[in-house]
Design an enzyme around this catalytic site. Structure first.
Site, PDB file in Angstrom:
ATOM      1  N   THR A   1      -2.978  -3.237 -16.157  1.00 53.34           N
ATOM      2  CA  THR A   1      -4.430  -3.437 -15.964  1.00 53.34           C
ATOM      3  C   THR A   1      -5.109  -2.129 -15.560  1.00 53.34           C
ATOM      4  OG1 THR A   1      -4.052  -4.187 -13.694  1.00 53.34           O
ATOM      5  CG2 THR A   1      -4.303  -5.893 -15.368  1.00 53.34           C
TER       6      THR A   1
ATOM      7  N   TYR B   1       0.259 -15.014  -7.658  1.00 54.05           N
ATOM      8  CA  TYR B   1      -0.392 -13.904  -6.955  1.00 54.05           C
ATOM      9  C   TYR B   1      -0.348 -14.145  -5.450  1.00 54.05           C
ATOM     10  CZ  TYR B   1      -4.006 -10.423  -5.838  1.00 54.05           C
ATOM     11  OH  TYR B   1      -4.702  -9.355  -5.328  1.00 54.05           O
TER      12      TYR B   1
ATOM     13  N   GLY C   1      -5.765   1.927 -11.318  1.00 55.71           N
ATOM     14  CA  GLY C   1      -6.628   0.748 -11.188  1.00 55.71           C
ATOM     15  C   GLY C   1      -7.960   1.098 -10.547  1.00 55.71           C
TER      16      GLY C   1
END
Ligand code: UDP
Length: 303
Positions: free
Chosen positions: A32, A142, A7
């Site tokens: 991601t 989240y 990331g």
């Protein structure tokens, strides 16, 4: 070992530790994270990449002294696109990495977030502020996942004496961010460069405090190697607070463009304000950010 090492922040941590001469393993499921963030180190003799999801138990043979848990999508559109996967990543990831840390007798750092304060009713946010978070909303997967992960870390410390650190990261930005990440700094710059409308959500009066990549990575490394008294959560961020409208104006001043600001609906539960109190980081780590976004724009993008 850097979980989430492909990331934006994790890949910079991988590079930094290789520069220090360490042996580095990066674990990432590439949801991601991106291999292009690692292309410059992939062939480094002291670097190993393991394709793995922290939701699943982790069995790696190598010894590890230090483990970073950076594994979780962090941009609202990305973490909201698969909320079950997001909350599982925080919860199961915390358990799996803590079990790995116990087996390896390693110190472990949890990348927590300013989102654990939710839509804060006080500003700046000190670590002892307990937050204002909606348990049932688009950001909850989240926010609550990261809150519960802090609890799981805390309980491991209480029950097993785990050597841990918790960083609460406030809005990092910089080179290597995915252009399609969906966060405000990259969105506005990309929109300005493409001559597209600058999309301000709401009236743009909400605030954020942006911390440059290298400052954030310095803070994470300082925290990881700080004395054991620092197992309490520590805010890492730049207290230089901006309204989103100010940020858009700054970018429009610096990038020659036909782009015009447009106002679109504010997403549900979007925090109204966010600014870190970094007294703890200053006291425990001797860390303060060195660059602010205004200076950077002056240096990197001449008017
Ligand atoms: N935002 C915006 N336009 C965009 C993207 C984001 O106005 O194209 C706003 C968003 O509503 C929020 C702030 O910018 O108030 C920061 O959003 P971001 O997704 O970067 O991070 P957050 O801090 O909300 O996780």
């Amino acid at each position: 070992m850097i979980a989430g090492g492909a990331g934006f922040l994790g890949s910079r941590l991988c590079s930094r530790y290789l520069e220090y001469g360490c042996t580095v393993t990066c674990l990432d499921n590439l949801s991601t994270g991106r291999l292009c963030n690692l292309s410059h180190i992939m062939d480094h003799p002291k670097f190993t990449f393991a394709l793995h999801d922290v939701i699943d138990p982790i069995s790696l043979e190598s010894p590890f002294n230090y483990i970073f848990n950076m594994a979780c999508p962090a941009s609202p559109p990305k973490y909201q696109s698969d909320p079950i996967q997001t909350i599982k990543t925080s919860l199961y990831g915390a358990f799996n990495l803590l079990e790995l840390a116990a087996r390896k007798e390693a110190r472990i750092l949890q990348a927590s977030t300013s989102e654990i304060y939710g839509d804060p009713e006080v500003s700046p946010q000190q670590e002892r502020y307990q937050g204002n978070v909606n348990t049932v909303g688009p950001r909850s997967c989240y926010d609550e996942g990261k809150r519960a992960a802090e609890t799981i870390f805390y309980d491991h410390h209480e029950c097993f004496g785990t050597d841990l650190r918790i960083a609460r990261i406030f809005n990092a930005y910089g080179p290597g961010m995915d252009a399609m990440d969906g966060r405000v700094v990259s969105n506005f710059i990309n929109q300005a460069l493409a001559g597209q409308p600058i999309t301000i959500f709401g009236d743009g009066s909400q605030t954020r405090s942006f911390c440059y990549l290298e400052d954030m990575v310095d803070g994470l490394i300082a925290l990881m190697h700080s004395p054991a008294t620092s197992n309490i959560p520590i805010n890492l961020g730049n207290p230089d607070e901006f309204s989103i409208l100010e940020l858009a104006s700054l970018i429009l001043k610096k990038i020659p463009t036909e782009s015009k600001i447009i106002f679109v609906d504010l997403p549900q539960d979007d925090p109204r304000q966010r600014c870190p109190d970094i007294s703890r980081a200053r006291k425990h780590l001797g860390w303060v950010p060195t660059l602010n976004i205004r200076q950077l724009f002056m240096t990197l993008i001449p008017a």
